[in-house]
Design a protein around this motif. Structure first.
Motif, PDB file in Angstrom:
ATOM      1  N   ILE A 126     -83.903  -4.329  23.814  1.00 38.50           N
ATOM      2  CA  ILE A 126     -82.747  -4.025  24.659  1.00 38.50           C
ATOM      3  C   ILE A 126     -82.188  -5.291  25.292  1.00 38.50           C
ATOM      4  O   ILE A 126     -80.965  -5.463  25.377  1.00 38.50           O
ATOM      5  N   ALA A 127     -83.057  -6.199  25.702  1.00 40.18           N
ATOM      6  CA  ALA A 127     -82.588  -7.473  26.257  1.00 40.18           C
ATOM      7  C   ALA A 127     -81.781  -8.247  25.213  1.00 40.18           C
ATOM      8  O   ALA A 127     -80.714  -8.798  25.523  1.00 40.18           O
ATOM      9  N   ALA A 128     -82.260  -8.276  23.983  1.00 39.45           N
ATOM     10  CA  ALA A 128     -81.528  -8.974  22.914  1.00 39.45           C
ATOM     11  C   ALA A 128     -80.200  -8.282  22.625  1.00 39.45           C
ATOM     12  O   ALA A 128     -79.178  -8.947  22.425  1.00 39.45           O
ATOM     13  N   PHE A 129     -80.187  -6.939  22.626  1.00 36.64           N
ATOM     14  CA  PHE A 129     -78.927  -6.218  22.424  1.00 36.64           C
ATOM     15  C   PHE A 129     -77.968  -6.494  23.579  1.00 36.64           C
ATOM     16  O   PHE A 129     -76.756  -6.579  23.377  1.00 36.64           O
ATOM     17  N   GLY A 130     -78.513  -6.659  24.782  1.00 34.23           N
ATOM     18  CA  GLY A 130     -77.666  -7.026  25.924  1.00 34.23           C
ATOM     19  C   GLY A 130     -77.009  -8.383  25.736  1.00 34.23           C
ATOM     20  O   GLY A 130     -75.825  -8.558  26.025  1.00 34.23           O
ATOM     21  N   THR A 131     -77.770  -9.336  25.227  1.00 33.58           N
ATOM     22  CA  THR A 131     -77.203 -10.660  24.938  1.00 33.58           C
ATOM     23  C   THR A 131     -76.149 -10.546  23.847  1.00 33.58           C
ATOM     24  O   THR A 131     -75.068 -11.146  23.945  1.00 33.58           O
ATOM     25  N   ALA A 132     -76.445  -9.772  22.808  1.00 35.14           N
ATOM     26  CA  ALA A 132     -75.465  -9.573  21.731  1.00 35.14           C
ATOM     27  C   ALA A 132     -74.178  -8.973  22.282  1.00 35.14           C
ATOM     28  O   ALA A 132     -73.072  -9.435  21.960  1.00 35.14           O
ATOM     29  N   ALA A 133     -74.310  -7.962  23.135  1.00 32.40           N
ATOM     30  CA  ALA A 133     -73.135  -7.305  23.726  1.00 32.40           C
ATOM     31  C   ALA A 133     -72.364  -8.275  24.611  1.00 32.40           C
ATOM     32  O   ALA A 133     -71.122  -8.307  24.574  1.00 32.40           O
ATOM     33  N   ALA A 134     -73.080  -9.075  25.384  1.00 31.43           N
ATOM     34  CA  ALA A 134     -72.416 -10.054  26.258  1.00 31.43           C
ATOM     35  C   ALA A 134     -71.638 -11.085  25.449  1.00 31.43           C
ATOM     36  O   ALA A 134     -70.644 -11.640  25.927  1.00 31.43           O
ATOM     37  N   GLN A 135     -72.073 -11.317  24.218  1.00 34.90           N
ATOM     38  CA  GLN A 135     -71.403 -12.289  23.359  1.00 34.90           C
ATOM     39  C   GLN A 135     -70.390 -11.632  22.428  1.00 34.90           C
ATOM     40  O   GLN A 135     -69.856 -12.286  21.537  1.00 34.90           O
ATOM     41  N   GLY A 136     -70.138 -10.334  22.630  1.00 36.51           N
ATOM     42  CA  GLY A 136     -69.058  -9.686  21.897  1.00 36.51           C
ATOM     43  C   GLY A 136     -69.459  -8.659  20.855  1.00 36.51           C
ATOM     44  O   GLY A 136     -68.597  -8.131  20.151  1.00 36.51           O
ATOM     45  N   TYR A 137     -70.752  -8.351  20.740  1.00 34.12           N
ATOM     46  CA  TYR A 137     -71.146  -7.342  19.766  1.00 34.12           C
ATOM     47  C   TYR A 137     -70.594  -5.988  20.212  1.00 34.12           C
ATOM     48  O   TYR A 137     -70.618  -5.638  21.381  1.00 34.12           O
ATOM     49  N   SER A 138     -70.120  -5.215  19.276  1.00 30.85           N
ATOM     50  CA  SER A 138     -69.418  -3.961  19.532  1.00 30.85           C
ATOM     51  C   SER A 138     -70.326  -2.849  20.082  1.00 30.85           C
ATOM     52  O   SER A 138     -71.376  -2.558  19.505  1.00 30.85           O
ATOM     53  N   ALA A 139     -69.880  -2.207  21.148  1.00 30.30           N
ATOM     54  CA  ALA A 139     -70.590  -1.049  21.694  1.00 30.30           C
ATOM     55  C   ALA A 139     -70.612   0.086  20.682  1.00 30.30           C
ATOM     56  O   ALA A 139     -71.621   0.789  20.549  1.00 30.30           O
ATOM     57  N   GLN A 140     -69.511   0.254  19.955  1.00 29.77           N
ATOM     58  CA  GLN A 140     -69.462   1.317  18.949  1.00 29.77           C
ATOM     59  C   GLN A 140     -70.505   1.092  17.864  1.00 29.77           C
ATOM     60  O   GLN A 140     -71.125   2.038  17.386  1.00 29.77           O
ATOM     61  N   MET A 141     -70.702  -0.158  17.481  1.00 32.48           N
ATOM     62  CA  MET A 141     -71.698  -0.447  16.443  1.00 32.48           C
ATOM     63  C   MET A 141     -73.109  -0.208  16.974  1.00 32.48           C
ATOM     64  O   MET A 141     -73.969   0.266  16.248  1.00 32.48           O
ATOM     65  N   VAL A 160     -76.519  -1.222  28.668  1.00 30.84           N
ATOM     66  CA  VAL A 160     -76.076  -2.292  27.761  1.00 30.84           C
ATOM     67  C   VAL A 160     -74.830  -1.846  27.005  1.00 30.84           C
ATOM     68  O   VAL A 160     -73.842  -2.576  26.921  1.00 30.84           O
ATOM     69  N   VAL A 161     -74.871  -0.642  26.456  1.00 29.60           N
ATOM     70  CA  VAL A 161     -73.737  -0.120  25.694  1.00 29.60           C
ATOM     71  C   VAL A 161     -72.513   0.025  26.610  1.00 29.60           C
ATOM     72  O   VAL A 161     -71.406  -0.349  26.242  1.00 29.60           O
TER      73      VAL A 161
END
Length: 167
Positions: A126-141, A160-161
């Motif tokens: 979840i921490a890594a997904f949070g970093t991904a999201a903060a850098q622009g990874y899509s919530a929908q994905m 995170v989402v």
């Protein structure tokens, strides 16, 4: 392959598998096409077939890395493939190399999360997904990914989402 990914995200696994099989017929030396086929087969419960697809993907990704050993995308792909073949330590080493070469790439952090999750560490995932999201990874994905089904009820993953949706 893109059609297969669309079906995969929609949980239409038979169609995803058929599209990914067609992709590997059209591009038999594409490690990512083989890896995508492995993902769809894995989620569909066809573990032996998935392992065979991941083994082919691993051979092809290693060949690609021989040409360019510093390509963060190849390292990231190989890390995921290696994790799916139950080589957690090597997968962590490979994703670490990918993060070092491309620290601002949201996909590298997304795959880092997948690898943590595959290894059983939901908090690190979840921490890594949070970093991904903060850098622009899509919530929908994040919400559509079948690999993340186990996290959907987790309040921290939901945060995170939600934070990704507000960007």
């Amino acid at each position: 392959s893109n059609l297969g990914l669309m079906y995969y995200s929609l949980d239409r696994l038979e169609e995803a598998i058929a599209a990914h099989r067609r992709a590997v017929e059209l591009a038999p030396n594409d490690h990512l096409a083989w890896s995508n086929l492995g993902d769809a087969l894995w989620i569909d419960g066809r573990r032996d077939e998935a392992r065979q697809a991941f083994q082919t993907a691993q051979e092809l990704a290693r060949s690609a890395l021989q040409v360019n050993p510093n390509n963060a995308g190849y390292l990231m792909d190989l890390a995921w493939i290696t994790a799916m073949l139950d080589h957690a330590e090597e997968a962590r080493r490979l994703i670490g190399r990918a993060r070092a070469r491309s620290p601002d790439d949201p996909y590298v952090h997304y795959y880092d999360g997948l690898i943590w999750l595959r290894g059983g560490d939901a908090d690190a995932a979840i921490a890594a997904f949070g970093t991904a999201a903060a850098q622009g990874y899509s919530a929908q994905m994040l919400t559509a990914d079948p690999q993340l089904t186990a996290l959907r009820a987790d309040p921290e993953f939901a945060r995170v989402v939600s934070s990704a949706k507000t960007r």
